[in-house]
Design a protein around this motif. Structure first.
Motif, PDB file in Angstrom:
ATOM      1  N   GLY A  55       0.789  -1.416   0.160  1.00 23.98           N
ATOM      2  CA  GLY A  55      -0.390   0.031   0.425  1.00 23.98           C
ATOM      3  C   GLY A  55       0.665   1.335  -0.425  1.00 23.98           C
ATOM      4  O   GLY A  55       0.333   2.223   0.443  1.00 23.98           O
ATOM      5  N   ALA A  56       1.706   1.032  -0.854  1.00 23.27           N
ATOM      6  CA  ALA A  56       2.594   2.568  -0.683  1.00 23.27           C
ATOM      7  C   ALA A  56       3.061   2.687  -2.292  1.00 23.27           C
ATOM      8  O   ALA A  56       2.728   1.630  -2.966  1.00 23.27           O
ATOM      9  N   SER A  57       3.480   4.030  -2.379  1.00 27.06           N
ATOM     10  CA  SER A  57       3.990   4.756  -3.291  1.00 27.06           C
ATOM     11  C   SER A  57       5.314   3.699  -3.949  1.00 27.06           C
ATOM     12  O   SER A  57       5.836   3.325  -3.560  1.00 27.06           O
ATOM     13  N   ARG A  58       5.120   3.326  -5.584  1.00 21.71           N
ATOM     14  CA  ARG A  58       6.217   2.458  -6.757  1.00 21.71           C
ATOM     15  C   ARG A  58       7.916   3.345  -6.559  1.00 21.71           C
ATOM     16  O   ARG A  58       8.545   2.800  -6.020  1.00 21.71           O
ATOM     17  N   THR A  59       7.389   5.270  -6.232  1.00 23.64           N
ATOM     18  CA  THR A  59       7.849   5.746  -5.588  1.00 23.64           C
ATOM     19  C   THR A  59       8.607   5.432  -4.127  1.00 23.64           C
ATOM     20  O   THR A  59      10.077   5.427  -4.533  1.00 23.64           O
TER      21      THR A  59
END
Length: 114
Positions: A55-59
């Motif tokens: 549940g985190a951004s790809r960045t």
């Protein structure tokens, strides 16, 4: 024949080993990195899969993976245009599972094992 010093864990740890272990625990102290490593302890994965799972951004995931790679805790393997990440070593896998097992006991109130 006595095992090599690096394989003997009953001896007093050297300052270098204590520093390395401290670095590992420091990296594990971040929830996202801990979650990423838990996922990788179960299966290799690419950044998109990891980002969706934790549940985190790809960045953000890419930045965490870069730190884990620099520390030698994960390896990257290119497969065409994709890069899959792998957890390095059984010691780290067992450490993760033990830490999360301990957390299960704390959260559920189940008595600890002897």
């Amino acid at each position: 024949m006595e095992p090599a010093p690096s394989l003997r864990h009953d001896v007093e740890p050297t300052p270098e080993r204590l520093a390395e272990a401290s670095e590992v625990f420091g990296l594990l102290s971040d929830r996202t990195r801990l979650h990423l490593l838990w996922v990788l302890a179960r299966q290799d994965a690419d950044v998109t899969t990891l980002a969706d799972t934790v549940g985190a951004s790809r960045t953000s995931v890419s930045q965490h993976l870069a730190k884990l790679r620099l520390a030698g805790l994960v390896e990257a393997h290119r497969e065409g245009r994709r890069v899959r990440y792998t957890l390095v070593g059984g010691h780290l896998r067992r450490l993760l599972l033990e830490a999360l097992g301990h957390a299960d006991h704390v959260v559920t109130g189940e008595p600890h094992h002897v």
